[in-house]
Scaffold this active site. Structure first.
Site, PDB file in Angstrom:
ATOM      1  N   CYS A  74       0.799  -1.231   0.000  1.00 47.18           N
ATOM      2  CA  CYS A  74       0.000   0.000   0.000  1.00 47.18           C
ATOM      3  C   CYS A  74       0.832   1.282   0.000  1.00 47.18           C
ATOM      4  CB  CYS A  74      -0.973   0.009   1.173  1.00 47.18           C
ATOM      5  SG  CYS A  74      -0.200   0.170   2.811  1.00 47.18           S
ATOM      6  N   HIS A 111      -1.959   1.325   7.154  1.00 50.28           N
ATOM      7  CA  HIS A 111      -2.449   1.236   5.778  1.00 50.28           C
ATOM      8  C   HIS A 111      -2.632   2.634   5.215  1.00 50.28           C
ATOM      9  CE1 HIS A 111      -4.273  -0.268   2.198  1.00 50.28           C
ATOM     10  NE2 HIS A 111      -5.454   0.242   2.463  1.00 50.28           N
ATOM     11  N   ASP A 126      -8.159   3.294  -3.378  1.00 54.34           N
ATOM     12  CA  ASP A 126      -7.242   2.354  -2.732  1.00 54.34           C
ATOM     13  C   ASP A 126      -6.802   1.301  -3.746  1.00 54.34           C
ATOM     14  OD1 ASP A 126      -5.797   0.698  -1.116  1.00 54.34           O
ATOM     15  OD2 ASP A 126      -7.340   0.456   0.417  1.00 54.34           O
TER      16      ASP A 126
END
Length: 275
Positions: A74, A111, A126
Protein backbone atom coordinates in the site's frame (compact mmCIF):
# COMPACT_ATOMS: atom_id res chain seq x y z
CA UNK A 1 23.35 6.70 -16.72
CA UNK A 2 19.81 7.57 -17.83
CA UNK A 3 18.35 10.81 -16.57
CA UNK A 4 15.58 10.58 -14.00
CA UNK A 5 12.24 11.13 -15.77
CA UNK A 6 10.20 14.17 -14.83
CA UNK A 7 6.87 13.84 -13.06
CA UNK A 8 5.11 14.67 -16.32
CA UNK A 9 7.06 11.95 -18.13
CA UNK A 10 6.28 9.41 -15.40
CA UNK A 11 2.61 10.34 -15.51
CA UNK A 12 2.42 9.94 -19.28
CA UNK A 13 4.27 6.60 -19.13
CA UNK A 14 1.90 5.37 -16.41
CA UNK A 15 -1.17 6.36 -18.44
CA UNK A 16 0.25 4.70 -21.54
CA UNK A 17 1.08 1.50 -19.67
CA UNK A 18 -2.51 1.25 -18.43
CA UNK A 19 -4.02 2.39 -21.75
CA UNK A 20 -5.70 5.32 -20.03
CA UNK A 21 -6.80 8.44 -21.86
CA UNK A 22 -6.70 11.67 -19.82
CA UNK A 23 -8.93 13.51 -22.28
CA UNK A 24 -11.93 13.40 -19.93
CA UNK A 25 -10.96 13.37 -16.27
CA UNK A 26 -14.25 12.18 -14.84
CA UNK A 27 -15.45 9.43 -12.51
CA UNK A 28 -15.21 6.87 -15.30
CA UNK A 29 -11.55 7.74 -15.74
CA UNK A 30 -10.99 7.26 -12.00
CA UNK A 31 -12.76 3.90 -12.07
CA UNK A 32 -10.64 2.80 -15.03
CA UNK A 33 -7.45 3.92 -13.33
CA UNK A 34 -8.00 1.98 -10.12
CA UNK A 35 -9.31 -1.17 -11.81
CA UNK A 36 -6.54 -1.26 -14.41
CA UNK A 37 -3.87 -0.55 -11.81
CA UNK A 38 -4.81 -3.49 -9.58
CA UNK A 39 -5.08 -5.80 -12.59
CA UNK A 40 -1.69 -4.91 -14.07
CA UNK A 41 0.48 -4.24 -11.02
CA UNK A 42 0.45 -6.94 -8.38
CA UNK A 43 -0.03 -6.29 -4.71
CA UNK A 44 2.74 -8.27 -3.05
CA UNK A 45 5.15 -8.65 -0.15
CA UNK A 46 7.98 -9.98 -2.31
CA UNK A 47 10.50 -7.21 -1.59
CA UNK A 48 9.62 -7.38 2.10
CA UNK A 49 10.22 -11.12 2.51
CA UNK A 50 13.43 -10.84 0.50
CA UNK A 51 14.60 -8.17 2.95
CA UNK A 52 15.10 -5.61 0.20
CA UNK A 53 15.12 -1.86 0.69
CA UNK A 54 11.77 -0.18 -0.02
CA UNK A 55 12.41 3.52 -0.70
CA UNK A 56 9.29 5.63 -1.18
CA UNK A 57 10.68 8.31 -3.49
CA UNK A 58 8.66 8.63 -6.66
CA UNK A 59 11.36 7.68 -9.21
CA UNK A 60 11.99 4.43 -7.31
CA UNK A 61 8.27 3.64 -7.11
CA UNK A 62 7.79 4.40 -10.79
CA UNK A 63 10.72 2.20 -11.77
CA UNK A 64 9.64 -0.67 -9.53
CA UNK A 65 5.92 -0.69 -10.27
CA UNK A 66 5.50 0.71 -13.77
CA UNK A 67 8.79 -0.01 -15.55
CA UNK A 68 9.72 -3.35 -13.96
CA UNK A 69 6.22 -4.53 -12.98
CA UNK A 70 7.42 -5.76 -9.60
CA UNK A 71 4.38 -4.46 -7.73
CA UNK A 72 4.45 -3.66 -4.05
CA UNK A 73 2.18 -2.90 -1.13
CA UNK A 74 0.00 0.00 0.00
CA UNK A 75 2.71 2.55 0.82
CA UNK A 76 4.10 2.07 -2.67
CA UNK A 77 0.98 1.65 -4.81
CA UNK A 78 -1.09 4.35 -3.17
CA UNK A 79 1.69 6.94 -3.09
CA UNK A 80 2.21 6.43 -6.80
CA UNK A 81 -1.52 6.72 -7.51
CA UNK A 82 -1.92 9.84 -5.35
CA UNK A 83 1.01 11.52 -7.11
CA UNK A 84 -0.35 10.69 -10.57
CA UNK A 85 -3.83 11.94 -9.68
CA UNK A 86 -2.42 15.13 -8.22
CA UNK A 87 -0.33 15.74 -11.33
CA UNK A 88 -3.50 15.34 -13.42
CA UNK A 89 -5.21 18.04 -11.35
CA UNK A 90 -7.36 15.97 -8.98
CA UNK A 91 -7.90 17.11 -5.40
CA UNK A 92 -6.31 14.31 -3.38
CA UNK A 93 -4.51 13.80 -0.09
CA UNK A 94 -3.28 10.83 1.86
CA UNK A 95 -5.02 9.14 4.78
CA UNK A 96 -3.72 6.54 7.21
CA UNK A 97 -6.03 3.70 8.23
CA UNK A 98 -6.17 0.91 10.81
CA UNK A 99 -6.55 -2.60 9.37
CA UNK A 100 -8.89 -4.35 11.82
CA UNK A 101 -10.46 -7.21 9.83
CA UNK A 102 -13.79 -6.92 11.64
CA UNK A 103 -12.24 -6.99 15.12
CA UNK A 104 -12.70 -4.53 17.96
CA UNK A 105 -8.99 -3.92 18.42
CA UNK A 106 -6.72 -0.93 18.80
CA UNK A 107 -3.99 -1.20 16.19
CA UNK A 108 -1.57 1.18 14.55
CA UNK A 109 -2.34 3.04 11.33
CA UNK A 110 -0.39 0.83 8.95
CA UNK A 111 -2.45 1.24 5.78
CA UNK A 112 -2.17 4.14 3.37
CA UNK A 113 -5.12 5.21 1.19
CA UNK A 114 -6.05 8.26 -0.88
CA UNK A 115 -8.91 10.66 -0.18
CA UNK A 116 -10.35 12.16 -3.36
CA UNK A 117 -12.63 15.21 -3.43
CA UNK A 118 -14.48 15.23 -6.74
CA UNK A 119 -17.45 17.35 -7.76
CA UNK A 120 -18.66 17.80 -4.20
CA UNK A 121 -18.26 14.15 -3.18
CA UNK A 122 -15.49 12.30 -1.38
CA UNK A 123 -14.09 8.90 -2.33
CA UNK A 124 -11.53 6.45 -1.02
CA UNK A 125 -9.12 5.48 -3.79
CA UNK A 126 -7.24 2.35 -2.73
CA UNK A 127 -5.03 0.53 -5.22
CA UNK A 128 -3.08 -1.28 -2.53
CA UNK A 129 -5.20 -3.65 -0.45
CA UNK A 130 -4.89 -6.91 -2.33
CA UNK A 131 -7.40 -9.76 -2.10
CA UNK A 132 -10.31 -7.81 -0.56
CA UNK A 133 -9.55 -4.52 -2.27
CA UNK A 134 -12.16 -2.71 -4.36
CA UNK A 135 -12.00 -2.45 -8.14
CA UNK A 136 -13.23 1.16 -8.09
CA UNK A 137 -13.12 4.16 -5.75
CA UNK A 138 -15.63 3.85 -2.89
CA UNK A 139 -17.81 6.88 -2.23
CA UNK A 140 -17.97 8.19 1.33
CA UNK A 141 -21.73 8.22 1.75
CA UNK A 142 -22.70 6.49 4.96
CA UNK A 143 -24.58 3.24 4.39
CA UNK A 144 -24.56 3.47 0.60
CA UNK A 145 -24.07 -0.06 -0.78
CA UNK A 146 -21.84 0.06 -3.85
CA UNK A 147 -21.99 -3.01 -6.07
CA UNK A 148 -18.71 -3.44 -7.97
CA UNK A 149 -19.63 -6.63 -9.78
CA UNK A 150 -17.95 -9.30 -7.71
CA UNK A 151 -18.20 -7.50 -4.34
CA UNK A 152 -20.33 -4.92 -2.56
CA UNK A 153 -18.70 -2.17 -0.49
CA UNK A 154 -19.98 0.49 1.85
CA UNK A 155 -18.71 3.00 4.39
CA UNK A 156 -20.28 3.40 7.82
CA UNK A 157 -19.36 4.91 11.18
CA UNK A 158 -18.37 3.01 14.32
CA UNK A 159 -19.23 4.12 17.88
CA UNK A 160 -15.91 5.97 18.13
CA UNK A 161 -16.84 8.12 15.13
CA UNK A 162 -14.33 6.58 12.74
CA UNK A 163 -15.27 5.58 9.22
CA UNK A 164 -15.44 1.84 8.49
CA UNK A 165 -14.46 0.61 5.03
CA UNK A 166 -16.52 -2.56 4.59
CA UNK A 167 -17.04 -5.40 2.13
CA UNK A 168 -19.98 -7.82 2.02
CA UNK A 169 -18.55 -11.16 3.12
CA UNK A 170 -20.57 -14.30 3.93
CA UNK A 171 -23.83 -12.29 3.77
CA UNK A 172 -22.69 -9.72 6.33
CA UNK A 173 -20.67 -6.53 6.07
CA UNK A 174 -17.08 -6.99 7.21
CA UNK A 175 -14.90 -4.06 8.24
CA UNK A 176 -11.56 -4.20 6.47
CA UNK A 177 -10.18 -1.00 7.97
CA UNK A 178 -11.16 2.15 9.80
CA UNK A 179 -10.04 5.69 8.99
CA UNK A 180 -10.65 9.34 9.75
CA UNK A 181 -10.24 12.50 7.71
CA UNK A 182 -7.37 14.05 9.65
CA UNK A 183 -4.57 15.76 7.77
CA UNK A 184 -1.63 13.38 7.47
CA UNK A 185 1.83 14.08 6.09
CA UNK A 186 4.25 11.94 4.12
CA UNK A 187 6.52 11.94 7.18
CA UNK A 188 3.79 10.21 9.19
CA UNK A 189 3.86 7.31 6.73
CA UNK A 190 7.47 6.50 7.49
CA UNK A 191 7.08 4.81 10.91
CA UNK A 192 4.16 2.68 9.66
CA UNK A 193 6.04 1.82 6.47
CA UNK A 194 9.12 0.87 8.49
CA UNK A 195 7.07 -1.31 10.84
CA UNK A 196 5.25 -3.01 7.96
CA UNK A 197 8.39 -4.14 6.16
CA UNK A 198 10.92 -4.46 8.99
CA UNK A 199 9.30 -5.43 12.29
CA UNK A 200 9.60 -9.17 13.02
CA UNK A 201 5.90 -9.38 13.95
CA UNK A 202 4.58 -7.56 10.87
CA UNK A 203 2.24 -9.57 8.66
CA UNK A 204 4.12 -8.81 5.46
CA UNK A 205 7.43 -9.89 7.01
CA UNK A 206 5.95 -13.28 7.90
CA UNK A 207 3.86 -14.07 4.85
CA UNK A 208 4.37 -14.34 1.11
CA UNK A 209 1.39 -12.49 -0.36
CA UNK A 210 0.69 -11.79 -4.04
CA UNK A 211 -2.57 -10.66 -5.67
CA UNK A 212 -3.93 -9.39 -8.97
CA UNK A 213 -7.57 -8.46 -9.42
CA UNK A 214 -9.35 -8.45 -12.75
CA UNK A 215 -13.05 -7.96 -13.48
CA UNK A 216 -14.76 -10.83 -11.64
CA UNK A 217 -11.44 -12.70 -11.47
CA UNK A 218 -9.11 -12.55 -8.48
CA UNK A 219 -5.84 -14.45 -8.35
CA UNK A 220 -4.33 -14.52 -4.89
CA UNK A 221 -1.42 -16.36 -3.32
CA UNK A 222 -0.76 -16.58 0.39
CA UNK A 223 2.16 -18.78 1.34
CA UNK A 224 1.26 -22.31 0.21
CA UNK A 225 -2.22 -21.62 -1.16
CA UNK A 226 -3.15 -20.19 -4.55
CA UNK A 227 -6.74 -18.92 -4.78
CA UNK A 228 -8.60 -18.32 -8.03
CA UNK A 229 -11.94 -16.60 -7.48
CA UNK A 230 -14.47 -16.30 -10.30
CA UNK A 231 -18.24 -15.90 -10.24
CA UNK A 232 -18.31 -16.17 -6.47
CA UNK A 233 -16.55 -19.53 -6.53
CA UNK A 234 -13.08 -20.14 -5.14
CA UNK A 235 -10.69 -22.82 -6.36
CA UNK A 236 -7.76 -23.39 -4.01
CA UNK A 237 -4.57 -25.03 -5.23
CA UNK A 238 -2.03 -26.21 -2.69
CA UNK A 239 1.55 -25.48 -3.70
CA UNK A 240 3.78 -28.49 -3.20
CA UNK A 241 7.03 -27.70 -5.02
CA UNK A 242 9.46 -24.95 -5.92
CA UNK A 243 8.68 -25.50 -9.60
CA UNK A 244 4.95 -24.99 -9.05
CA UNK A 245 5.51 -21.82 -7.01
CA UNK A 246 7.91 -20.47 -9.62
CA UNK A 247 5.46 -21.12 -12.44
CA UNK A 248 2.65 -19.30 -10.62
CA UNK A 249 4.86 -16.34 -9.76
CA UNK A 250 6.24 -15.95 -13.27
CA UNK A 251 3.19 -16.79 -15.41
CA UNK A 252 0.16 -15.77 -13.34
CA UNK A 253 1.70 -12.78 -11.59
CA UNK A 254 4.32 -12.03 -14.28
CA UNK A 255 7.07 -11.43 -11.73
CA UNK A 256 10.63 -11.62 -12.98
CA UNK A 257 12.12 -13.88 -10.31
CA UNK A 258 14.91 -16.40 -10.54
CA UNK A 259 14.25 -20.04 -9.70
CA UNK A 260 16.64 -19.69 -6.76
CA UNK A 261 14.39 -16.99 -5.31
CA UNK A 262 11.36 -19.25 -5.66
CA UNK A 263 13.30 -22.05 -3.97
CA UNK A 264 14.14 -19.76 -1.05
CA UNK A 265 10.52 -18.64 -0.71
CA UNK A 266 9.22 -22.19 -0.92
CA UNK A 267 11.62 -23.31 1.81
CA UNK A 268 10.79 -20.37 4.07
CA UNK A 269 7.01 -20.14 3.76
CA UNK A 270 5.67 -23.44 2.43
CA UNK A 271 7.85 -26.52 2.79
CA UNK A 272 7.62 -26.95 6.56
CA UNK A 273 3.83 -26.57 6.46
CA UNK A 274 3.22 -29.40 4.01
CA UNK A 275 1.78 -32.38 5.90
Amino acid sequence: MAATPTLEQMTQAYLKDLALSPEQLDIDFLRDLQSKHIARYSFNSLAVVLNQELPLDLPTLFNKIVKKHRGGYCFEHNKLVLTILSELGFDVRLLLAKVVYNRDVDVARTHRVTLLDFQGDQYIVDAGFGHFGAHFPVKIELGLEQDQGDSIYRITNNPQGDYCYQVLKDNAFFTLYTFNLHQYSEAECLPAHFYSHRHPDAAFVNNLVICRKYANDTKSLRNGEFHQIQGGKTVITNITSTKQLHQIMTTVFELDVDISVSDFLFSKFIENKIS
